[in-house]
Design a protein around this motif. Structure first.
Motif, PDB file in Angstrom:
ATOM      1  N   THR A   1       0.845  -1.190   0.000  1.00 18.05           N
ATOM      2  CA  THR A   1       0.000   0.000   0.000  1.00 18.05           C
ATOM      3  C   THR A   1       0.882   1.243   0.000  1.00 18.05           C
ATOM      4  O   THR A   1       1.786   1.368   0.841  1.00 18.05           O
ATOM      5  CB  THR A   1      -0.922   0.025   1.232  1.00 18.05           C
ATOM      6  OG1 THR A   1      -1.814  -1.086   1.183  1.00 18.05           O
ATOM      7  CG2 THR A   1      -1.743   1.302   1.270  1.00 18.05           C
ATOM      8  N   TYR A   2       0.610   2.133  -0.956  1.00 18.82           N
ATOM      9  CA  TYR A   2       1.353   3.389  -1.068  1.00 18.82           C
ATOM     10  C   TYR A   2       0.421   4.560  -0.774  1.00 18.82           C
ATOM     11  O   TYR A   2      -0.771   4.526  -1.096  1.00 18.82           O
ATOM     12  CB  TYR A   2       1.921   3.559  -2.474  1.00 18.82           C
ATOM     13  CG  TYR A   2       2.955   2.533  -2.870  1.00 18.82           C
ATOM     14  CD1 TYR A   2       4.300   2.753  -2.647  1.00 18.82           C
ATOM     15  CD2 TYR A   2       2.576   1.348  -3.497  1.00 18.82           C
ATOM     16  CE1 TYR A   2       5.256   1.816  -3.024  1.00 18.82           C
ATOM     17  CE2 TYR A   2       3.515   0.402  -3.882  1.00 18.82           C
ATOM     18  CZ  TYR A   2       4.858   0.644  -3.646  1.00 18.82           C
ATOM     19  OH  TYR A   2       5.795  -0.292  -4.024  1.00 18.82           O
ATOM     20  N   ARG A   3       0.998   5.608  -0.197  1.00 17.92           N
ATOM     21  CA  ARG A   3       0.240   6.827   0.084  1.00 17.92           C
ATOM     22  C   ARG A   3       1.014   8.024  -0.457  1.00 17.92           C
ATOM     23  O   ARG A   3       2.234   8.088  -0.373  1.00 17.92           O
ATOM     24  CB  ARG A   3       0.009   6.975   1.585  1.00 17.92           C
ATOM     25  CG  ARG A   3      -0.874   8.154   1.983  1.00 17.92           C
ATOM     26  CD  ARG A   3      -1.333   7.980   3.421  1.00 17.92           C
ATOM     27  NE  ARG A   3      -2.161   6.774   3.551  1.00 17.92           N
ATOM     28  CZ  ARG A   3      -2.460   6.200   4.725  1.00 17.92           C
ATOM     29  NH1 ARG A   3      -1.994   6.712   5.853  1.00 17.92           N
ATOM     30  NH2 ARG A   3      -3.214   5.118   4.760  1.00 17.92           N
ATOM     31  N   TRP A   4       0.275   8.971  -1.034  1.00 18.27           N
ATOM     32  CA  TRP A   4       0.899  10.161  -1.607  1.00 18.27           C
ATOM     33  C   TRP A   4       1.293  11.120  -0.485  1.00 18.27           C
ATOM     34  O   TRP A   4       0.449  11.650   0.232  1.00 18.27           O
ATOM     35  CB  TRP A   4      -0.082  10.833  -2.561  1.00 18.27           C
ATOM     36  CG  TRP A   4       0.480  11.996  -3.318  1.00 18.27           C
ATOM     37  CD1 TRP A   4       0.294  13.320  -3.042  1.00 18.27           C
ATOM     38  CD2 TRP A   4       1.293  11.949  -4.497  1.00 18.27           C
ATOM     39  NE1 TRP A   4       0.940  14.101  -3.963  1.00 18.27           N
ATOM     40  CE2 TRP A   4       1.565  13.298  -4.870  1.00 18.27           C
ATOM     41  CE3 TRP A   4       1.816  10.912  -5.266  1.00 18.27           C
ATOM     42  CZ2 TRP A   4       2.322  13.615  -5.992  1.00 18.27           C
ATOM     43  CZ3 TRP A   4       2.587  11.233  -6.377  1.00 18.27           C
ATOM     44  CH2 TRP A   4       2.832  12.558  -6.727  1.00 18.27           C
ATOM     45  N   VAL A   5       2.596  11.337  -0.339  1.00 14.64           N
ATOM     46  CA  VAL A   5       3.119  12.200   0.721  1.00 14.64           C
ATOM     47  C   VAL A   5       4.222  13.078   0.135  1.00 14.64           C
ATOM     48  O   VAL A   5       5.170  12.572  -0.474  1.00 14.64           O
ATOM     49  CB  VAL A   5       3.692  11.374   1.895  1.00 14.64           C
ATOM     50  CG1 VAL A   5       4.266  12.298   2.965  1.00 14.64           C
ATOM     51  CG2 VAL A   5       2.622  10.464   2.491  1.00 14.64           C
ATOM     52  N   ALA A   6       4.095  14.384   0.321  1.00 15.76           N
ATOM     53  CA  ALA A   6       5.124  15.344  -0.090  1.00 15.76           C
ATOM     54  C   ALA A   6       5.520  15.180  -1.555  1.00 15.76           C
ATOM     55  O   ALA A   6       6.710  15.188  -1.901  1.00 15.76           O
ATOM     56  CB  ALA A   6       6.351  15.205   0.806  1.00 15.76           C
ATOM     57  N   GLY A   7       4.520  14.991  -2.409  1.00 18.03           N
ATOM     58  CA  GLY A   7       4.783  14.964  -3.845  1.00 18.03           C
ATOM     59  C   GLY A   7       5.252  13.647  -4.416  1.00 18.03           C
ATOM     60  O   GLY A   7       5.708  13.594  -5.567  1.00 18.03           O
ATOM     61  N   ARG A   8       5.130  12.569  -3.658  1.00 17.91           N
ATOM     62  CA  ARG A   8       5.505  11.257  -4.187  1.00 17.91           C
ATOM     63  C   ARG A   8       4.767  10.164  -3.429  1.00 17.91           C
ATOM     64  O   ARG A   8       4.209  10.404  -2.347  1.00 17.91           O
ATOM     65  CB  ARG A   8       7.016  11.024  -4.074  1.00 17.91           C
ATOM     66  CG  ARG A   8       7.522  10.891  -2.638  1.00 17.91           C
ATOM     67  CD  ARG A   8       9.036  10.789  -2.586  1.00 17.91           C
ATOM     68  NE  ARG A   8       9.541  10.590  -1.226  1.00 17.91           N
ATOM     69  CZ  ARG A   8       9.768   9.407  -0.688  1.00 17.91           C
ATOM     70  NH1 ARG A   8       9.542   8.297  -1.385  1.00 17.91           N
ATOM     71  NH2 ARG A   8      10.241   9.308   0.544  1.00 17.91           N
ATOM     72  N   PHE A   9       4.786   8.948  -3.980  1.00 14.47           N
ATOM     73  CA  PHE A   9       4.168   7.817  -3.298  1.00 14.47           C
ATOM     74  C   PHE A   9       5.162   7.213  -2.310  1.00 14.47           C
ATOM     75  O   PHE A   9       6.300   6.909  -2.672  1.00 14.47           O
ATOM     76  CB  PHE A   9       3.730   6.753  -4.304  1.00 14.47           C
ATOM     77  CG  PHE A   9       2.432   7.080  -4.989  1.00 14.47           C
ATOM     78  CD1 PHE A   9       1.228   7.027  -4.310  1.00 14.47           C
ATOM     79  CD2 PHE A   9       2.424   7.462  -6.326  1.00 14.47           C
ATOM     80  CE1 PHE A   9       0.037   7.335  -4.934  1.00 14.47           C
ATOM     81  CE2 PHE A   9       1.226   7.772  -6.963  1.00 14.47           C
ATOM     82  CZ  PHE A   9       0.035   7.715  -6.269  1.00 14.47           C
ATOM     83  N   ARG A  10       4.704   7.038  -1.076  1.00 13.85           N
ATOM     84  CA  ARG A  10       5.525   6.439  -0.038  1.00 13.85           C
ATOM     85  C   ARG A  10       4.898   5.130   0.423  1.00 13.85           C
ATOM     86  O   ARG A  10       3.688   5.047   0.613  1.00 13.85           O
ATOM     87  CB  ARG A  10       5.639   7.381   1.166  1.00 13.85           C
ATOM     88  CG  ARG A  10       6.587   6.894   2.241  1.00 13.85           C
ATOM     89  CD  ARG A  10       6.647   7.884   3.409  1.00 13.85           C
ATOM     90  NE  ARG A  10       5.392   7.866   4.178  1.00 13.85           N
ATOM     91  CZ  ARG A  10       5.141   8.704   5.187  1.00 13.85           C
ATOM     92  NH1 ARG A  10       6.027   9.621   5.515  1.00 13.85           N
ATOM     93  NH2 ARG A  10       3.999   8.610   5.846  1.00 13.85           N
ATOM     94  N   LYS A  11       5.736   4.116   0.570  1.00 12.07           N
ATOM     95  CA  LYS A  11       5.243   2.808   1.005  1.00 12.07           C
ATOM     96  C   LYS A  11       4.763   2.897   2.455  1.00 12.07           C
ATOM     97  O   LYS A  11       5.487   3.354   3.334  1.00 12.07           O
ATOM     98  CB  LYS A  11       6.328   1.750   0.885  1.00 12.07           C
ATOM     99  CG  LYS A  11       5.861   0.346   1.256  1.00 12.07           C
ATOM    100  CD  LYS A  11       7.015  -0.631   1.294  1.00 12.07           C
ATOM    101  CE  LYS A  11       7.637  -0.833  -0.069  1.00 12.07           C
ATOM    102  NZ  LYS A  11       8.690  -1.892  -0.045  1.00 12.07           N
ATOM    103  N   GLU A  12       3.524   2.452   2.687  1.00  7.30           N
ATOM    104  CA  GLU A  12       2.946   2.505   4.026  1.00  7.30           C
ATOM    105  C   GLU A  12       2.867   1.119   4.669  1.00  7.30           C
ATOM    106  O   GLU A  12       3.202   0.954   5.843  1.00  7.30           O
ATOM    107  CB  GLU A  12       1.544   3.115   3.960  1.00  7.30           C
ATOM    108  CG  GLU A  12       1.531   4.595   3.654  1.00  7.30           C
ATOM    109  CD  GLU A  12       2.069   5.434   4.794  1.00  7.30           C
ATOM    110  OE1 GLU A  12       1.687   5.183   5.951  1.00  7.30           O
ATOM    111  OE2 GLU A  12       2.874   6.347   4.535  1.00  7.30           O
ATOM    112  N   TYR A  13       2.377   0.147   3.909  1.00  5.66           N
ATOM    113  CA  TYR A  13       2.211  -1.208   4.448  1.00  5.66           C
ATOM    114  C   TYR A  13       2.594  -2.215   3.370  1.00  5.66           C
ATOM    115  O   TYR A  13       2.495  -1.952   2.169  1.00  5.66           O
ATOM    116  CB  TYR A  13       0.754  -1.476   4.861  1.00  5.66           C
ATOM    117  CG  TYR A  13       0.201  -0.500   5.867  1.00  5.66           C
ATOM    118  CD1 TYR A  13       0.498  -0.609   7.224  1.00  5.66           C
ATOM    119  CD2 TYR A  13      -0.637   0.535   5.462  1.00  5.66           C
ATOM    120  CE1 TYR A  13      -0.011   0.294   8.149  1.00  5.66           C
ATOM    121  CE2 TYR A  13      -1.163   1.429   6.371  1.00  5.66           C
ATOM    122  CZ  TYR A  13      -0.837   1.306   7.716  1.00  5.66           C
ATOM    123  OH  TYR A  13      -1.344   2.197   8.628  1.00  5.66           O
TER     124      TYR A  13
END
Length: 219
Positions: free
Chosen positions: A186-198
């Motif tokens: 699962t990725y989440r959009w953070v600070a202008g990019r997708f960051r891996k969350e889970y």
């Protein structure tokens, strides 16, 4: 016909000559209307084709103006013109039958932009195996590629505002139709990019009812 026709009624007739002229004008307009509608044309398009020039994470000029959500044909054109998409995926992106391309296209809010983001999954024709998954963000006058995954079998989708990417896992001897499990991120959009969350693994051979426990990650 798009745009419609607005007919303006004639000025009230004055005498026999004026009535005859009015009748001829109406008949001519009617004939022109029927002729125009019978040509089989579709009229002007509401949406222009999308051509992506941006690569993942870059700020290069995006594709053509997104006057509306791209349809499947325009999504295919977007992927084919995207320099971030591998040559292997582009070579495999061919019609399965007629002009039907093996792509799944979906829309949703992933990146917090003013418009819908576009998710394109490129598949194979026969086995429906995911070859590549891409996210395009509406950016100014077009769409920019902000995510790609090209490790088949792969499939991306939206889940409650997050990007969920699934890679099926095969063990030796597994047929294409029966993978042994899947890895889900699962990725989440953070600070202008997708960051891996889970991220977690589902084993298809596990007893039904076992629920995987997501493991928070950073990065």
């Amino acid at each position: 016909m798009r745009g419609g026709l607005t007919q303006v009624g004639p000025t009230p007739a004055r005498g026999t000559i004026q009535a005859a002229i009015t009748a001829m004008t109406v008949l001519a307009a009617l004939a022109l209307f029927v002729s125009a509608c019978g040509t089989g044309g579709t009229g002007a398009r509401d949406e222009g084709p999308a051509h992506a020039d941006a690569v993942v994470g870059a700020t290069a000029p995006p594709s053509a103006s997104p006057t509306g959500a791209p349809d499947r044909t325009e999504a295919v054109r977007l992927v084919k013109n995207d320099p971030a998409v591998s040559a292997e995926v582009k070579n495999e992106l061919k019609p399965c039958a007629g002009d039907e391309y093996p792509v799944d296209v979906s829309y949703g809010h992933l990146t917090g932009g003013s418009g819908d983001d576009l998710i394109v999954n490129v598949l194979t024709c026969g086995d429906i195996v995911g070859l590549g998954s891409y996210v395009y963000r509406e950016d100014g006058d077009g769409y920019a590629n902000v995510f790609k995954a090209e490790e088949p079998p792969v499939y991306a989708e939206i889940d409650r505002g997050d990007l969920v990417v699934t890679n099926q896992v095969y063990e030796k001897g597994d047929p294409v139709s029966s993978p042994s499990g899947e890895n889900v991120v699962t990725y989440r959009w953070v600070a202008g990019r997708f960051r891996k969350e889970y991220s977690w693994h589902n084993d298809y051979s596990s007893v039904v009812g076992d629920e995987p426990t997501p493991v928070p990650t950073t990065g």
